[in-house]
Design an enzyme around this catalytic site. Structure first.
Site, short mmCIF file in Angstrom:
data_model
loop_
_atom_site.label_atom_id
_atom_site.label_comp_id
_atom_site.label_asym_id
_atom_site.label_seq_id
_atom_site.Cartn_x
_atom_site.Cartn_y
_atom_site.Cartn_z
N ARG A 1 68.69 7.63 57.90
CA ARG A 1 69.15 7.59 56.41
C ARG A 1 69.35 6.24 56.10
NH1 ARG A 1 73.86 12.16 57.49
NH2 ARG A 1 74.37 10.71 59.03
N ARG B 1 92.52 2.25 52.66
CA ARG B 1 91.46 1.26 52.97
C ARG B 1 91.74 -0.14 52.53
NH1 ARG B 1 86.36 3.81 53.88
NH2 ARG B 1 86.28 6.15 53.08
N ARG C 1 70.79 6.48 64.90
CA ARG C 1 71.14 7.87 64.26
C ARG C 1 70.11 8.36 63.72
NH1 ARG C 1 77.07 7.51 60.94
NH2 ARG C 1 78.30 7.29 62.65
N ARG D 1 77.91 -2.97 54.81
CA ARG D 1 79.30 -2.04 54.90
C ARG D 1 80.26 -2.76 55.81
NH1 ARG D 1 77.63 3.82 56.68
NH2 ARG D 1 79.80 4.24 56.28
N LYS E 1 86.24 6.73 64.44
CA LYS E 1 87.48 7.12 64.32
C LYS E 1 87.47 8.53 63.64
CE LYS E 1 87.58 4.73 59.75
NZ LYS E 1 86.39 4.61 59.68
#
Length: 213
Positions: free
Chosen positions: A160, A88, A127, A171, A13
């Site tokens: 990471r 949020r 990633r 998350r 997003k």
């Protein structure tokens, strides 16, 4: 045109928000950026927010909305803006709605970039980041020329902690508990539009543009 971007972490997003901002010449506003700017400039609101952040506490919704309203009142927001990362939660959305209503304004679109959890875990765990120069890669989509080595500075690339599968799962759990109810909230207001975030980035953007027309 006042737009809110919704979607799980890693749904893309933020990328879409930047592309919308560029196409329509409106600011891309993330709460993290506003906090940092206010703290850097030593504003009263920034100093209030810093008190909470220094203690590792979340900045209260009312203060966050005050800082946000201060930002959207600036001249570059007169034709609209794209909000990324706020609201949020339902309480944040309600505070924002009330504050905008006081100005005779309202959110025009809430764009939900929908991506299944398993896609997000795969996407984020692929990633790789260079901690030296900040460059980012993806083992499938944007691989470095030499595996595990940054193209720009030659340093080793790392996965990471934020992108490790177990962290991503946590998350996503928080997202589904706190943020997903916003989809119902904005659906009830008649402003929610959902796009398929698993499609190619350009196709997702084209779908958003057709909605905004």
């Amino acid at each position: 045109m006042k737009i809110i971007m919704l979607g799980a972490p890693g749904a893309g997003k933020g990328t879409q928000a930047k592309m919308i901002a560029e196409k329509y010449q409106i600011p891309h506003i993330s709460t993290g950026d506003i906090f940092r700017a206010n703290i850097k400039n030593g504003t009263q609101l920034g100093m209030e927010a810093k008190k909470y952040m220094d203690q590792g506490l979340l900045v209260p919704d009312e203060l966050t909305v005050k800082i946000l309203l201060d930002r959207v009142a600036q001249e570059d927001c007169k034709n609209g803006y794209v909000l990324d990362g706020f609201p949020r939660t339902i309480p944040q959305a309600e505070v924002l709605d009330k504050a905008l209503a006081g100005l005779g304004e309202a959110i025009d679109y809430a764009i939900n970039v929908d991506v299944p959890d398993e896609n997000i875990v795969r996407r984020m765990s692929g990633r790789r980041a260079c901690l030296s120069c900040g460059a980012t890669y993806h083992v499938e989509h944007i691989p470095p020329r030499q595996e595990g080595i940054c193209d720009h500075c030659g340093q080793a690339l790392v996965l990471r902690d934020d992108d490790k599968p177990e962290t991503v799962q946590n998350r996503l759990k928080v997202y589904h508990e706190q943020t997903q109810p916003l989809i119902d909230f904005y659906t009830a207001k008649g402003v929610l539009r959902t796009v398929d975030g698993t499609a190619d980035m350009k196709d997702v953007f084209e779908e958003i543009v057709s909605i905004l027309k």
